[in-house]
Motif scaffolding. Structure first.
Motif, PDB file in Angstrom:
ATOM      1  N   LYS A   1      10.966   9.929 -19.342  1.00 24.20           N
ATOM      2  CA  LYS A   1       9.927  10.772 -18.751  1.00 24.20           C
ATOM      3  C   LYS A   1      10.296  11.206 -17.334  1.00 24.20           C
ATOM      4  O   LYS A   1      10.032  12.345 -16.924  1.00 24.20           O
ATOM      5  N   GLU A   2      10.933  10.301 -16.582  1.00 26.73           N
ATOM      6  CA  GLU A   2      11.377  10.660 -15.236  1.00 26.73           C
ATOM      7  C   GLU A   2      12.480  11.712 -15.299  1.00 26.73           C
ATOM      8  O   GLU A   2      12.511  12.639 -14.481  1.00 26.73           O
ATOM      9  N   GLN A   3      13.379  11.566 -16.278  1.00 26.94           N
ATOM     10  CA  GLN A   3      14.435  12.563 -16.451  1.00 26.94           C
ATOM     11  C   GLN A   3      13.850  13.950 -16.707  1.00 26.94           C
ATOM     12  O   GLN A   3      14.260  14.942 -16.106  1.00 26.94           O
ATOM     13  N   MET A   4      12.904  14.013 -17.618  1.00 27.53           N
ATOM     14  CA  MET A   4      12.327  15.304 -17.982  1.00 27.53           C
ATOM     15  C   MET A   4      11.526  15.912 -16.834  1.00 27.53           C
ATOM     16  O   MET A   4      11.529  17.126 -16.637  1.00 27.53           O
ATOM     17  N   ALA A   5      10.875  15.066 -16.059  1.00 29.30           N
ATOM     18  CA  ALA A   5      10.131  15.565 -14.906  1.00 29.30           C
ATOM     19  C   ALA A   5      11.086  16.120 -13.852  1.00 29.30           C
ATOM     20  O   ALA A   5      10.860  17.207 -13.292  1.00 29.30           O
ATOM     21  N   THR A   6      12.164  15.386 -13.571  1.00 27.54           N
ATOM     22  CA  THR A   6      13.152  15.837 -12.592  1.00 27.54           C
ATOM     23  C   THR A   6      13.792  17.151 -13.022  1.00 27.54           C
ATOM     24  O   THR A   6      14.007  18.052 -12.209  1.00 27.54           O
ATOM     25  N   ALA A   7      14.095  17.253 -14.319  1.00 25.95           N
ATOM     26  CA  ALA A   7      14.731  18.458 -14.855  1.00 25.95           C
ATOM     27  C   ALA A   7      13.735  19.596 -15.075  1.00 25.95           C
ATOM     28  O   ALA A   7      14.129  20.703 -15.447  1.00 25.95           O
ATOM     29  N   GLU A   8      12.450  19.307 -14.873  1.00 28.61           N
ATOM     30  CA  GLU A   8      11.365  20.284 -15.046  1.00 28.61           C
ATOM     31  C   GLU A   8      11.347  20.868 -16.461  1.00 28.61           C
ATOM     32  O   GLU A   8      11.193  22.066 -16.662  1.00 28.61           O
ATOM     33  N   LEU A   9      11.471  19.965 -17.426  1.00 28.00           N
ATOM     34  CA  LEU A   9      11.468  20.367 -18.834  1.00 28.00           C
ATOM     35  C   LEU A   9      10.291  19.788 -19.611  1.00 28.00           C
ATOM     36  O   LEU A   9      10.067  20.168 -20.760  1.00 28.00           O
ATOM     37  N   GLU A  10       9.547  18.847 -19.015  1.00 27.57           N
ATOM     38  CA  GLU A  10       8.553  18.095 -19.785  1.00 27.57           C
ATOM     39  C   GLU A  10       7.485  18.985 -20.411  1.00 27.57           C
ATOM     40  O   GLU A  10       6.952  18.669 -21.484  1.00 27.57           O
ATOM     41  N   HIS A  11       7.166  20.102 -19.770  1.00 30.96           N
ATOM     42  CA  HIS A  11       6.103  20.978 -20.280  1.00 30.96           C
ATOM     43  C   HIS A  11       6.487  21.686 -21.578  1.00 30.96           C
ATOM     44  O   HIS A  11       5.624  22.225 -22.270  1.00 30.96           O
ATOM     45  N   LEU A  12       7.769  21.646 -21.917  1.00 32.43           N
ATOM     46  CA  LEU A  12       8.246  22.338 -23.121  1.00 32.43           C
ATOM     47  C   LEU A  12       8.194  21.457 -24.368  1.00 32.43           C
ATOM     48  O   LEU A  12       8.366  21.958 -25.487  1.00 32.43           O
ATOM     49  N   PHE A  13       7.941  20.167 -24.191  1.00 31.42           N
ATOM     50  CA  PHE A  13       7.977  19.235 -25.314  1.00 31.42           C
ATOM     51  C   PHE A  13       6.585  18.771 -25.724  1.00 31.42           C
ATOM     52  O   PHE A  13       5.744  18.470 -24.875  1.00 31.42           O
ATOM     53  N   ASN A  14       6.387  18.698 -27.035  1.00 29.19           N
ATOM     54  CA  ASN A  14       5.146  18.133 -27.557  1.00 29.19           C
ATOM     55  C   ASN A  14       5.087  16.636 -27.319  1.00 29.19           C
ATOM     56  O   ASN A  14       4.007  16.066 -27.149  1.00 29.19           O
ATOM     57  N   ASN A  15       6.267  15.996 -27.305  1.00 31.84           N
ATOM     58  CA  ASN A  15       6.330  14.562 -27.042  1.00 31.84           C
ATOM     59  C   ASN A  15       7.753  14.174 -26.676  1.00 31.84           C
ATOM     60  O   ASN A  15       8.706  14.877 -27.039  1.00 31.84           O
ATOM     61  N   ILE A  16       7.875  13.071 -25.964  1.00 37.74           N
ATOM     62  CA  ILE A  16       9.171  12.507 -25.595  1.00 37.74           C
ATOM     63  C   ILE A  16       9.200  11.082 -26.121  1.00 37.74           C
ATOM     64  O   ILE A  16       8.387  10.246 -25.708  1.00 37.74           O
ATOM     65  N   TYR A  17      10.122  10.807 -27.041  1.00 37.23           N
ATOM     66  CA  TYR A  17      10.185   9.505 -27.699  1.00 37.23           C
ATOM     67  C   TYR A  17      11.408   8.711 -27.241  1.00 37.23           C
ATOM     68  O   TYR A  17      12.486   9.264 -27.022  1.00 37.23           O
ATOM     69  N   SER A  18      11.203   7.418 -27.132  1.00 34.97           N
ATOM     70  CA  SER A  18      12.296   6.478 -26.880  1.00 34.97           C
ATOM     71  C   SER A  18      12.527   5.651 -28.134  1.00 34.97           C
ATOM     72  O   SER A  18      11.576   5.337 -28.864  1.00 34.97           O
ATOM     73  N   VAL A  19      13.774   5.284 -28.371  1.00 34.47           N
ATOM     74  CA  VAL A  19      14.073   4.423 -29.522  1.00 34.47           C
ATOM     75  C   VAL A  19      13.421   3.054 -29.376  1.00 34.47           C
ATOM     76  O   VAL A  19      13.308   2.314 -30.365  1.00 34.47           O
ATOM     77  N   ASP A  20      12.993   2.704 -28.157  1.00 37.29           N
ATOM     78  CA  ASP A  20      12.322   1.416 -27.964  1.00 37.29           C
ATOM     79  C   ASP A  20      11.106   1.277 -28.870  1.00 37.29           C
ATOM     80  O   ASP A  20      10.754   0.170 -29.288  1.00 37.29           O
ATOM     81  N   GLU A  21      10.475   2.395 -29.178  1.00 38.66           N
ATOM     82  CA  GLU A  21       9.290   2.360 -30.025  1.00 38.66           C
ATOM     83  C   GLU A  21       9.638   1.979 -31.463  1.00 38.66           C
ATOM     84  O   GLU A  21       8.804   1.461 -32.199  1.00 38.66           O
ATOM     85  N   ALA A  22      10.887   2.238 -31.854  1.00 37.45           N
ATOM     86  CA  ALA A  22      11.347   1.879 -33.202  1.00 37.45           C
ATOM     87  C   ALA A  22      12.155   0.590 -33.212  1.00 37.45           C
ATOM     88  O   ALA A  22      12.509   0.084 -34.278  1.00 37.45           O
ATOM     89  N   LYS A  23      12.479   0.070 -32.026  1.00 34.82           N
ATOM     90  CA  LYS A  23      13.234  -1.179 -31.876  1.00 34.82           C
ATOM     91  C   LYS A  23      14.625  -1.110 -32.519  1.00 34.82           C
ATOM     92  O   LYS A  23      15.119  -2.086 -33.081  1.00 34.82           O
ATOM     93  N   ALA A  24      15.256   0.043 -32.410  1.00 33.12           N
ATOM     94  CA  ALA A  24      16.637   0.199 -32.878  1.00 33.12           C
ATOM     95  C   ALA A  24      17.212   1.459 -32.248  1.00 33.12           C
ATOM     96  O   ALA A  24      16.501   2.451 -32.071  1.00 33.12           O
TER      97      ALA A  24
END
Length: 220
Positions: free
Chosen positions: A123-146
């Motif tokens: 999320k910090e990456q997308m905010a810095t790159a000013e891209l977050e507004h273009l995505f419906n969601n930002i997912y990390s593999v941590d949520e899937a534990k793999a």
């Protein structure tokens, strides 16, 4: 089938890793250091996945950096390592990214990101790159534990999106990510960033592109 949903890898596919590469190469006094470290990072993330364990990607990044430093007979203080690897949060997008994502968003595609990094960093990456507004969601593999390319992260995102794999496109500059998505039943688009290559034993991606602008032309 024209996809309805597009899942983007983040590091190198969207964000330019060259500043981080230059910093690591300088700190370890070798033009090979970044490539060796990044390969080790991916290798040990896969070790975690195939052995049924999951660890924070940032911790693996630090551990493999220490291993890489030892290979070059360097001892880097923890604070300096933190400063070096912290650059991952400050990366800028490749020149083709903002225009391409904006066009795809305007065309009605659902856009999400899926990264091996943890959600806070992503999320910090997308905010810095000013891209977050273009995505419906930002997912990390941590949520899937793999870690990608294990099937779990792809399936997790498909489930969250309530999307069929055959109507979903994974976009990546990494051959291993393309393979993972293919074997999860998804469409794939390979983006040929500098120094990135397809795996010759894998099936060809649905879209083989020199950059994201070429992908937009295919899809629109």
């Amino acid at each position: 089938m024209r996809p309805k949903h597009i899942i983007f890898d983040v590091n190198e596919t969207l964000l330019d890793l060259k500043p981080l590469a230059r910093r690591i190469n300088a700190s370890l006094s070798s033009d090979l250091a970044f490539d060796i470290w990044f390969s080790a990072l991916l290798h040990y993330s896969l070790v975690e996945a195939v052995t049924g364990h999951h660890e924070d990607f940032s911790k693996i990044a630090k551990a493999t950096f220490e291993m890489t430093a030892a290979k070059f007979k360097k001892v880097i203080p923890d604070e300096e390592i933190k400063s070096i690897l912290g650059m991952i949060k400050k990366l800028q997008p490749h020149a083709d990214v903002l225009e391409s994502l904006t066009k795809l968003k305007e065309e009605g595609f659902t856009l999400v990101a899926l990264t091996n990094g943890n959600s806070t960093v992503a999320k910090e990456q997308m905010a810095t790159a000013e891209l977050e507004h273009l995505f419906n969601n930002i997912y990390s593999v941590d949520e899937a534990k793999a870690f990608k390319p294990h099937p779990k992260p792809y399936q997790y995102v498909l489930n969250k999106m309530k999307a069929k794999p055959e109507e979903t496109l994974l976009v990546a500059a990494h051959g291993w990510d393309i393979i993972g998505a293919q074997r999860a039943g998804m469409q794939t688009a390979f983006i040929a960033r500098d120094g990135k290559f397809k795996y010759p034993l894998a099936e060809n991606p649905n879209y083989d592109c020199k950059n994201l602008i070429a992908l937009v032309e295919y899809l629109t």
